[in-house]
Design a protein around this motif. Structure first.
Motif, PDB file in Angstrom:
ATOM      1  N   VAL A 176       2.148  -1.298  -0.615  1.00  0.00           N
ATOM      2  CA  VAL A 176       2.422  -2.012   0.637  1.00  0.00           C
ATOM      3  C   VAL A 176       2.018  -1.137   1.821  1.00  0.00           C
ATOM      4  O   VAL A 176       1.233  -1.548   2.689  1.00  0.00           O
ATOM      5  N   GLU A 190      -1.637 -13.306  -1.147  1.00  0.00           N
ATOM      6  CA  GLU A 190      -1.499 -12.257  -2.159  1.00  0.00           C
ATOM      7  C   GLU A 190      -2.177 -10.978  -1.654  1.00  0.00           C
ATOM      8  O   GLU A 190      -3.339 -10.991  -1.284  1.00  0.00           O
ATOM      9  N   ARG A 191      -1.440  -9.914  -1.712  1.00  0.00           N
ATOM     10  CA  ARG A 191      -1.960  -8.610  -1.330  1.00  0.00           C
ATOM     11  C   ARG A 191      -3.064  -8.194  -2.333  1.00  0.00           C
ATOM     12  O   ARG A 191      -3.037  -8.615  -3.480  1.00  0.00           O
ATOM     13  N   ASP A 218       6.760  -7.488  -4.100  1.00  0.00           N
ATOM     14  CA  ASP A 218       7.778  -7.928  -3.138  1.00  0.00           C
ATOM     15  C   ASP A 218       7.971  -9.430  -3.061  1.00  0.00           C
ATOM     16  O   ASP A 218       8.915  -9.893  -2.422  1.00  0.00           O
ATOM     17  N   GLN A 219       7.114 -10.192  -3.709  1.00  0.00           N
ATOM     18  CA  GLN A 219       7.256 -11.653  -3.638  1.00  0.00           C
ATOM     19  C   GLN A 219       8.314 -12.082  -4.664  1.00  0.00           C
ATOM     20  O   GLN A 219       8.009 -12.727  -5.672  1.00  0.00           O
ATOM     21  N   LEU A 220       9.540 -11.686  -4.389  1.00  0.00           N
ATOM     22  CA  LEU A 220      10.633 -11.853  -5.359  1.00  0.00           C
ATOM     23  C   LEU A 220      10.918 -13.301  -5.718  1.00  0.00           C
ATOM     24  O   LEU A 220      11.238 -13.623  -6.856  1.00  0.00           O
ATOM     25  N   PHE A 221      10.850 -14.184  -4.715  1.00  0.00           N
ATOM     26  CA  PHE A 221      11.240 -15.580  -4.938  1.00  0.00           C
ATOM     27  C   PHE A 221      10.147 -16.525  -4.470  1.00  0.00           C
ATOM     28  O   PHE A 221       9.394 -16.222  -3.549  1.00  0.00           O
ATOM     29  N   LEU A 253      12.456  -3.773  -7.835  1.00  0.00           N
ATOM     30  CA  LEU A 253      13.261  -3.959  -6.619  1.00  0.00           C
ATOM     31  C   LEU A 253      14.509  -4.766  -6.918  1.00  0.00           C
ATOM     32  O   LEU A 253      15.275  -5.075  -6.009  1.00  0.00           O
TER      33      LEU A 253
ATOM     34  N   THR C 244     -10.067  -8.563   2.517  1.00  0.00           N
ATOM     35  CA  THR C 244      -8.849  -8.376   1.730  1.00  0.00           C
ATOM     36  C   THR C 244      -8.546  -6.900   1.498  1.00  0.00           C
ATOM     37  O   THR C 244      -7.404  -6.480   1.562  1.00  0.00           O
ATOM     38  N   GLY C 297      11.349 -15.459   0.712  1.00  0.00           N
ATOM     39  CA  GLY C 297      11.141 -15.025  -0.666  1.00  0.00           C
ATOM     40  C   GLY C 297      10.524 -13.650  -0.806  1.00  0.00           C
ATOM     41  O   GLY C 297      10.436 -13.113  -1.906  1.00  0.00           O
ATOM     42  N   GLN C 298      10.068 -13.061   0.321  1.00  0.00           N
ATOM     43  CA  GLN C 298       9.415 -11.752   0.255  1.00  0.00           C
ATOM     44  C   GLN C 298      10.367 -10.652   0.702  1.00  0.00           C
ATOM     45  O   GLN C 298      11.044 -10.782   1.726  1.00  0.00           O
ATOM     46  N   MET C 299      10.434  -9.560  -0.062  1.00  0.00           N
ATOM     47  CA  MET C 299      11.220  -8.388   0.317  1.00  0.00           C
ATOM     48  C   MET C 299      10.452  -7.654   1.407  1.00  0.00           C
ATOM     49  O   MET C 299       9.337  -7.171   1.174  1.00  0.00           O
ATOM     50  N   ALA C 303       7.361  -0.821   5.349  1.00  0.00           N
ATOM     51  CA  ALA C 303       5.980  -0.828   4.862  1.00  0.00           C
ATOM     52  C   ALA C 303       5.358  -2.217   5.023  1.00  0.00           C
ATOM     53  O   ALA C 303       4.219  -2.359   5.475  1.00  0.00           O
ATOM     54  N   THR C 304       6.132  -3.239   4.661  1.00  0.00           N
ATOM     55  CA  THR C 304       5.639  -4.612   4.810  1.00  0.00           C
ATOM     56  C   THR C 304       5.362  -4.899   6.278  1.00  0.00           C
ATOM     57  O   THR C 304       4.362  -5.525   6.641  1.00  0.00           O
ATOM     58  N   ASN C 307       2.035  -4.094   7.731  1.00  0.00           N
ATOM     59  CA  ASN C 307       0.967  -5.059   7.458  1.00  0.00           C
ATOM     60  C   ASN C 307       0.968  -6.180   8.493  1.00  0.00           C
ATOM     61  O   ASN C 307      -0.075  -6.615   8.955  1.00  0.00           O
TER      62      ASN C 307
END
Lengths: 349, 349, 349
Positions: A176, A190-191, A218-221, A253, C244, C297-299, C303-304, C307
């Motif tokens: 990240v 998407e990273r 990090d895309q937990l849900f 995580l 990307t 839904g993203q943690m 760091a995030t 971005n």
């Protein structure tokens, strides 16, 4: 013996809840497949600036209590930055306090945002200094670094080689921060996967005898038609890609991610059956004078054999540390055959 | 002139059959597209420990007999290991005996499992020593190494640069040992492709003027509904991926693989027709003052032209060595145009 | 402030037309999304050997006329070759004349076909010498190099590090020459994508604070059932892959490509809305004591956040230089929020 690090779970060491050590406590007391091989009490990015001091106190407070019964390794993540000396000063202090007040319960410290090799040498000195200061044996406190800057990847070979004769233990990918440094973009949500950088990480870690750990997901849900659900396939796909190229473990995580990564980095019953069987048949063929035989359509020789041996070595290490996990996953007979088969060597790192 | 190494075929030099040199004999006498550009009598992993001595004798025995009529190059693979001196001692002996007793029929030796640059220098010294000892000119016996350890990939740039002023000739990928070293896994039955490492191999080989050869493909056969068949698409896919990124040749474990790799590393009639045609039209446009022209929708300039020239240079090299192969594949007129067209340079390695 | 180089457009500086500077003129006077961030008058491969002298004259002639009103940067491409001193002599002369006669209108020069680090040092000296000779301040004339040889990729880390304390500004990928050098093949009509090499280029550029630019896409047109059409999807796919992984800009051969690359290297309205919104919500959560929160839904943690900050920093840079482009693409309210939001840092290169 293979050193296990199937999972590297970070737990924010202080959160604004009634029990500010809630995630730390649950990580340290998790059981079965929810227990990570490595737990990282997180004093860095997972903890808000206003909670850093409490995060350090929580860590120092909880390790003596839960550490002795925790089945894995404990590696707090401290603050650091190749670019900002004030972060490094805080990191040096945090390392000193952790070693001084909880050194008996630490396997090492995780230092993030390292830059070029000289910066990693600074982090290494900070750990050595704390070790000396508090009377620990040389090399008893490990160092793992998060590889998440362009400078660290530029110097990756040189950084990894520091591990050939020092406390450096693991290289952990931090995609990240890394994506932010390079200016990468999650264009379709998407990273980038950084496939080439991961191959290099796996290679340099193996060349220097270090562990390699993949980055967080990090895309937990996900949400669909009003229902939010745990993104099990997304994480499993990433961990599978990592396992394929010899990354030893994956960043978690969330306890559900820990369950998945512990399982994916453990051979399936099918893999174990296949590889134990091929070892048995190859050993027989070799005794009869063949160096290469075709087994189930595959040309098998010494090199192929080593891959099968890795499977068995990993299962043996898990069986040693967590017999309930091997009992859960494999048939008793199969575990016996895996214990019995002759291995020429003890697997890769 | 482009040096051909479309195929690198290993043949176990001793097997437990009535004629223990069966595979060696068939490799050395293969004809047409079944004849490899490079044949490697294999004294290493393809030969069982109990047959190593016989493998060396077979090689020394057969080379004077079949070598003179063999149309390609001969490169025995000896034992070696960066990690184990006893393997290196055997390798040094094998190199000495091969050069001393069959040196007139060798193009060089292949040394596997090399580690960092210093280990490759050891292998290089062993060849130089044998050469001196047995009165061969300096540099007349080549050295190619199998790049199959994490250490060798870590030092790949430095290893390749040894080739800038020495006998080092080829870098051959060894993905099976490599996957074992890194702890990679064939999770869905397919070993990792190591795409990034292959790009580096192709790059470093070209930067130092060496040949680059892809790794073996061991899934020789598939089974479906009770019938076992040769896995032609699996191997062709791998060789195609290798050819795309400028890997010069592919490893073959079987005469059918040799046929396929010889053909895939040879331009198709369509490619040759397309590229000869574009060269002819570009040369004309340049004479009229255009540096860049659009041909069939493609912007063509000096850089594009070099790619077309590579196609022609490869065909010319094959035509020189194996006119029956070019006659088999191309129309006579097309071969004539390929011979006639003016090339500014003679292609890449 | 983020330095813009979304587009690097080469324009042949002399063509056999009535107005031989036709493409140069149209590049220098393009407007809106057709105007490249960087324009490279091309005296090298895009210009035929017989037109090189006229190409240099055209460039020297047109820069004073159009340069002052051109909104981007101007970087002529001169001749060079690591392998051939006669090309380097012409390049040194061209650099001298460009700096001497049009130095006020140049941002730097682009040097192609560089080899190892020592060759890039030669190019750097040529620019420094011209600068001194003609009385410009040290470092005022930049140098960008085209990375298109195996040697340059082999030395990429060392070449990039030259930029840490010198005029080196950009690393531009040259896949057509590169593919020819390695002997790669467009087996199904498509040249290899060199994904691993592009990741390295992006990494080394970021590690040394340089700009990274992707390579040209030459398949400008396709034909279907008798109709030839501009290949918009092919180019967009390539530019998207580049964006990307943090490649800052893309090479353009045609005004339509410039339009596409300028847009793809500019965050979409959806991306900007998403990232501004997440920054706003994360800043709020942090103030309440959370270091990591789940948003959609993203943690999300520090760091995030970086971005998201990159997205905003890029938009601010474009808004500064080309307010008509941000007005065209985003809602006024959104641009206001992007201007207002607090950024901890100013984005990556």
């Amino acid at each position: 013996m293979t050193r296990l690090c199937r999972t590297f779970q970070t737990a924010p060491a202080a959160v604004p809840r009634e029990n500010s050590a809630k995630y730390l406590d649950s990580g340290l007391t998790a059981e079965g497949f929810e227990a990570p091989d490595w737990l990282a009490p997180d004093i860095e990015d997972g903890t808000a600036p206003s909670m850093k001091a409490e995060a350090l106190e929580n860590t120092i407070d909880r390790l003596p209590e839960y550490g002795p019964d925790f089945g894995g390794e404990i590696w707090p993540r401290v603050e650091w930055s190749y670019a900002d000396p004030s972060f490094r000063e805080r990191g040096v202090d945090q390392i000193d306090r952790l070693v001084g007040e909880a050194g008996d319960h630490l396997d090492g410290v995780v230092v993030p945002k390292v830059g070029r090799r000289t910066d990693v040498e600074r982090a290494r000195s900070a750990v050595a200094e704390a070790e000396r200061e508090h009377g620990y044996d040389d090399g008893s406190i490990g160092l793992s670094v998060i590889v998440e800057t362009a400078r660290a990847f530029s110097d990756l070979r040189e950084i990894a080689r520091l591990g050939e004769d020092s406390r450096l233990t693991g290289l952990i990918f931090g995609p990240v921060d890394y994506t932010a440094e390079l200016g990468g973009r999650a264009m379709d949500g998407e990273r980038p996967q950084w496939a080439a950088m991961l191959e290099r990480l796996s290679n340099e870690a193996s060349a220097a005898g270090l562990l390699a750990v993949g980055g967080p997901f990090d895309q937990l849900f996900h949400e669909r038609a009003g229902v939010t659900y745990y993104n099990a396939p997304g994480y499993a796909d990433q961990v599978t890609r990592e396992a394929t190229i010899g990354i030893d473990g994956s960043w978690s995580l969330h306890p559900k991610q820990t369950v998945q990564a512990n399982r994916i980095h453990m051979p399936t019953a099918e893999e174990l059956e296949r590889d134990v069987g091929k070892i048995e048949r190859f050993v027989e063929a070799k005794a009869e004078g063949s160096g290469a035989v075709v087994l189930d359509g595959q040309m098998v020789d010494e090199a192929t054999y080593k891959n099968f041996a890795n499977t068995v070595a990993t299962v043996r290490a898990i069986d040693e540390a967590h017999p309930e996990q091997t009992a859960d996953r494999y048939d008793g007979d199969l575990v016996e055959r895996a214990r019995a088969v002759e291995l020429g060597f003890e697997g890769s790192t």
